[in-house]
Design an enzyme around this catalytic site. Structure first.
Site, PDB file in Angstrom:
ATOM      1  N   THR A 187       0.868  -1.185   0.000  1.00  0.00           N
ATOM      2  CA  THR A 187       0.000   0.000   0.000  1.00  0.00           C
ATOM      3  C   THR A 187       0.908   1.239   0.000  1.00  0.00           C
ATOM      4  OG1 THR A 187      -0.193  -0.418   2.385  1.00  0.00           O
ATOM      5  CG2 THR A 187      -2.115  -0.901   1.052  1.00  0.00           C
TER       6      THR A 187
ATOM      7  N   CYS B  74       6.658   1.811   5.786  1.00  0.00           N
ATOM      8  CA  CYS B  74       5.652   1.824   6.860  1.00  0.00           C
ATOM      9  C   CYS B  74       5.594   3.185   7.540  1.00  0.00           C
ATOM     10  CB  CYS B  74       5.954   0.713   7.867  1.00  0.00           C
ATOM     11  SG  CYS B  74       5.672  -0.915   7.171  1.00  0.00           S
TER      12      CYS B  74
ATOM     13  N   THR C 126      -1.575  -2.383   5.346  1.00  0.00           N
ATOM     14  CA  THR C 126      -1.839  -1.194   6.164  1.00  0.00           C
ATOM     15  C   THR C 126      -2.651  -0.188   5.347  1.00  0.00           C
ATOM     16  OG1 THR C 126       0.277  -1.557   7.204  1.00  0.00           O
ATOM     17  CG2 THR C 126      -0.754   0.592   7.568  1.00  0.00           C
TER      18      THR C 126
HETATM   19  N1  LIG Z   1       7.305  -4.678   5.430  1.00  0.00           N
HETATM   20  C1  LIG Z   1       6.889  -4.367   6.639  1.00  0.00           C
HETATM   21  O1  LIG Z   1       7.671  -4.175   7.552  1.00  0.00           O
HETATM   22  C2  LIG Z   1       5.442  -4.256   6.982  1.00  0.00           C
HETATM   23  C3  LIG Z   1       5.052  -4.343   8.323  1.00  0.00           C
HETATM   24  C4  LIG Z   1       3.719  -4.249   8.635  1.00  0.00           C
HETATM   25  C5  LIG Z   1       2.790  -4.019   7.622  1.00  0.00           C
HETATM   26  N2  LIG Z   1       3.203  -3.904   6.323  1.00  0.00           N
HETATM   27  C6  LIG Z   1       2.180  -3.695   5.301  1.00  0.00           C
HETATM   28  O2  LIG Z   1       1.935  -4.934   4.674  1.00  0.00           O
HETATM   29  C7  LIG Z   1       1.652  -4.736   3.289  1.00  0.00           C
HETATM   30  C8  LIG Z   1       2.614  -5.544   2.427  1.00  0.00           C
HETATM   31  O3  LIG Z   1       3.916  -5.055   2.632  1.00  0.00           O
HETATM   32  P1  LIG Z   1       5.215  -5.863   2.225  1.00  0.00           P
HETATM   33  O4  LIG Z   1       6.345  -5.166   2.875  1.00  0.00           O
HETATM   34  O5  LIG Z   1       5.038  -7.319   2.471  1.00  0.00           O
HETATM   35  O6  LIG Z   1       5.237  -5.618   0.650  1.00  0.00           O
HETATM   36  P2  LIG Z   1       6.230  -6.276  -0.413  1.00  0.00           P
HETATM   37  O7  LIG Z   1       6.425  -5.281  -1.480  1.00  0.00           O
HETATM   38  O8  LIG Z   1       7.388  -6.891   0.280  1.00  0.00           O
HETATM   39  O9  LIG Z   1       5.405  -7.515  -0.994  1.00  0.00           O
HETATM   40  C9  LIG Z   1       4.254  -7.429  -1.667  1.00  0.00           C
HETATM   41  C10 LIG Z   1       4.120  -8.639  -2.607  1.00  0.00           C
HETATM   42  O10 LIG Z   1       2.851  -8.528  -3.207  1.00  0.00           O
HETATM   43  C11 LIG Z   1       2.970  -8.881  -4.564  1.00  0.00           C
HETATM   44  N3  LIG Z   1       1.848  -8.290  -5.283  1.00  0.00           N
HETATM   45  C12 LIG Z   1       1.654  -7.004  -5.650  1.00  0.00           C
HETATM   46  N4  LIG Z   1       0.451  -6.871  -6.254  1.00  0.00           N
HETATM   47  C13 LIG Z   1      -0.113  -8.106  -6.253  1.00  0.00           C
HETATM   48  C14 LIG Z   1      -1.345  -8.614  -6.739  1.00  0.00           C
HETATM   49  N5  LIG Z   1      -2.225  -7.827  -7.327  1.00  0.00           N
HETATM   50  N6  LIG Z   1      -1.595  -9.935  -6.595  1.00  0.00           N
HETATM   51  C15 LIG Z   1      -0.698 -10.745  -6.000  1.00  0.00           C
HETATM   52  N7  LIG Z   1       0.489 -10.324  -5.529  1.00  0.00           N
HETATM   53  C16 LIG Z   1       0.776  -9.009  -5.649  1.00  0.00           C
HETATM   54  C17 LIG Z   1       4.322  -8.344  -4.978  1.00  0.00           C
HETATM   55  O11 LIG Z   1       4.797  -9.020  -6.135  1.00  0.00           O
HETATM   56  C18 LIG Z   1       5.160  -8.627  -3.730  1.00  0.00           C
HETATM   57  O12 LIG Z   1       5.789  -9.895  -3.793  1.00  0.00           O
HETATM   58  C19 LIG Z   1       1.700  -3.222   3.063  1.00  0.00           C
HETATM   59  O13 LIG Z   1       0.431  -2.695   3.229  1.00  0.00           O
HETATM   60  C20 LIG Z   1       2.588  -2.750   4.193  1.00  0.00           C
HETATM   61  O14 LIG Z   1       2.322  -1.402   4.552  1.00  0.00           O
HETATM   62  C21 LIG Z   1       4.496  -4.050   5.985  1.00  0.00           C
END
Ligand SMILES: NC(=O)c1ccc[n+]([C@@H]2O[C@H](COP(=O)([O-])OP(=O)(O)OC[C@H]3O[C@@H](n4cnc5c(N)ncnc54)[C@H](O)[C@@H]3O)[C@@H](O)[C@H]2O)c1
Length: 427
Positions: free
Chosen positions: A91, A266, A126
């Site tokens: 996001t 984040c 998020t």
């Molecule tokens: N990384 C962190 O520390 C963390 C911690 C808490 C919350 N979050 C939240 O969690 C969410 C994910 O973050 P992240 O860090 O894992 O992201 P990321 O970029 O590491 O991973 C996202 C994955 O989703 C895949 N993707 C994108 N669009 C897609 C779709 N339409 N269908 C299927 N797969 C798709 C991407 O290829 C990627 O592998 C976000 O909202 C982020 O704010 C992240």
């Protein structure tokens, strides 16, 4: 009912979660990134969140007889018979810092194509309060033709993991859960409770759970912004900020925040989600956006402090060689998303300083692709530098002999207050 889970988006959040659920249930991890799927099916996680042995221990290909497993796939038919869909896609914000919900809409479209009566779709990404029910559910309803809270249901359970942190892993962090009805809330809560050893907190509504997550990161952002402001004030007053924080920290209720750069996907992004929703509702947030402005100014501030120190030591800027240690957005982690180190690089380059970036954690091709910046995984020990700036406190930097890397007349600046050597400046 037999539970079968699909996790949509196998990044920093989705993969550890899918791996954990696969110890108890059949799980299909779905991602649009074909290369990521093929790496994961070979036990390789380039985010370094799940170790090879742990990943292989649940992979279906390696444990064909087990009824609980993880299958990683980019094929829709592999998630068609799941009954829980957990969405963990990014996001981000756009270049104007406005929430970009495109990945959430796309993932919802994917789920809608296979949605069946009785299914539960849980969002973990998020978001600001209202996104699940007002933005995602309409996509699910429209494309599936099914009716919300009648044919299918929704849940929200925000992720709290901290990439690179091997102590607070997904199972050891208490998880907030919520459902679109009372009964679904309990079901969602029970699902997470079955694998999260730290326990769960069932929030009364999805909006409460969404709001709780976004304020956790906004609170951190504002607290860091406050100590960043203190650092700027105390630098002018020639008072050591770390000494002040140490002294004030002896009071039981003084919060131990440290000044620094706020990058990543984040803390530096989520406050914009809350601000956007507030503005849509007619309220202009003052403190939240002031915190963002302060934290976003810190890269340029560090660069100007380093330059002042170099000028004081009569180092000729356009002939100077500067070594920058670290480019990732945080320590001991390969994640370079939204790293504020690039702000330091851009500002220093404006002074004509020649910069060498060394980061054994970052992938140089990713840094080049994302930021057009060259970084090295190894240090060329022959060059002697006029200045060294520690930007990220990777543990490996502890082993560096900074003295052997610098010219006699030099500047050492420690953004993180991490180096044990004597330094000329720190935040
Ligand atoms: N990384 C962190 O520390 C963390 C911690 C808490 C919350 N979050 C939240 O969690 C969410 C994910 O973050 P992240 O860090 O894992 O992201 P990321 O970029 O590491 O991973 C996202 C994955 O989703 C895949 N993707 C994108 N669009 C897609 C779709 N339409 N269908 C299927 N797969 C798709 C991407 O290829 C990627 O592998 C976000 O909202 C982020 O704010 C992240």
């Amino acid at each position: 009912m037999n539970i079968k889970i699909a996790v949509i988006g196998l990044g920093y959040v989705g993969l550890p979660l899918a791996r954990l659920f696969a110890t108890k249930f059949p799980v299909v991890g779905f991602d649009i990134n074909e290369q990521r799927i093929s790496e994961l099916n070979n036990g390789i996680d380039l985010t370094l969140e799940v170790e090879e042995d742990l990943l292989k221990s649940v992979l279906k290909s390696q444990n064909s007889s087990s009824s609980n497993y993880l299958l990683c796939s980019n094929k829709l038919e592999d998630i068609a018979d799941c009954n829980y869909y957990i969405v963990t896609v990014p996001t981000p914000v756009d270049k104007h810092n406005k929430p970009d919900l495109t990945p959430l809409y796309k993932a919802s479209e994917t789920v809608a194509k296979v949605l069946k009566k009785g299914d539960i779709v849980i969002y973990e990404s998020t978001v600001y309060p209202g996104v699940t029910e007002e933005e995602c559910v309409p996509v699910l309803e429209k494309l599936s033709g099914l009716k919300f809270n009648f044919d299918f249901f929704a849940g929200y359970s925000p992720e709290r993991i901290n990439p690179g942190d091997k102590e607070h892993t997904v199972d050891k962090i208490l998880k907030v859960t919520a459902g679109s009805t009372l009964e679904i809330g309990q079901k969602v809560d029970a699902l997470y409770k079955s694998v999260i050893t730290a326990g769960t907190h069932l929030a009364p509504t999805i909006k409460v759970a969404e709001a709780a997550k976004v304020i956790e990161n906004s609170q951190r952002d504002i607290n860091i912004a406050f100590v960043n402001e203190l650092a700027k004030i105390f630098n002018i007053l020639d008072i050591n900020t770390q000494d002040v924080l140490e002294a004030a920290g002896t009071k039981w209720n003084f919060l131990p925040f440290k000044p620094g750069l706020v990058g990543g996907h984040c803390i530096g992004v989520d406050p914009y989600y809350l601000a956007q929703k507030a503005m849509e509702a007619g309220y202009h947030p003052e403190i939240i956006l002031a915190g963002r402005r302060m934290n976003d100014s810190m890269g340029e501030y560090v660069a100007s402090e380093v330059v002042k120190l170099m000028i004081k030591k009569e180092i000729v800027l356009h002939k100077a060689e500067l070594l920058l240690l670290g480019v990732t957005f945080k320590e001991n982690c390969p994640d370079v998303r939204n790293t504020k180190i690039v702000d330091i690089v851009h500002s220093l380059k404006e002074y004509g300083i020649n910069i060498t970036i060394y980061d054994p954690w970052a992938k140089p091709e990713e840094v080049l692709h994302e930021y057009g910046i060259v970084c090295h995984s190894e240090l060329n020990n022959e060059t002697k530098y006029d200045a060294v700036v520690l930007g990220v406190s990777h543990e490996v930097f502890n082993e560096l002999n900074i003295g052997s890397l610098t010219k006699e007349n030099n500047v050492i600046y420690d953004v993180k207050g991490f180096l044990s050597t004597e330094v000329d400046g720190r935040l």
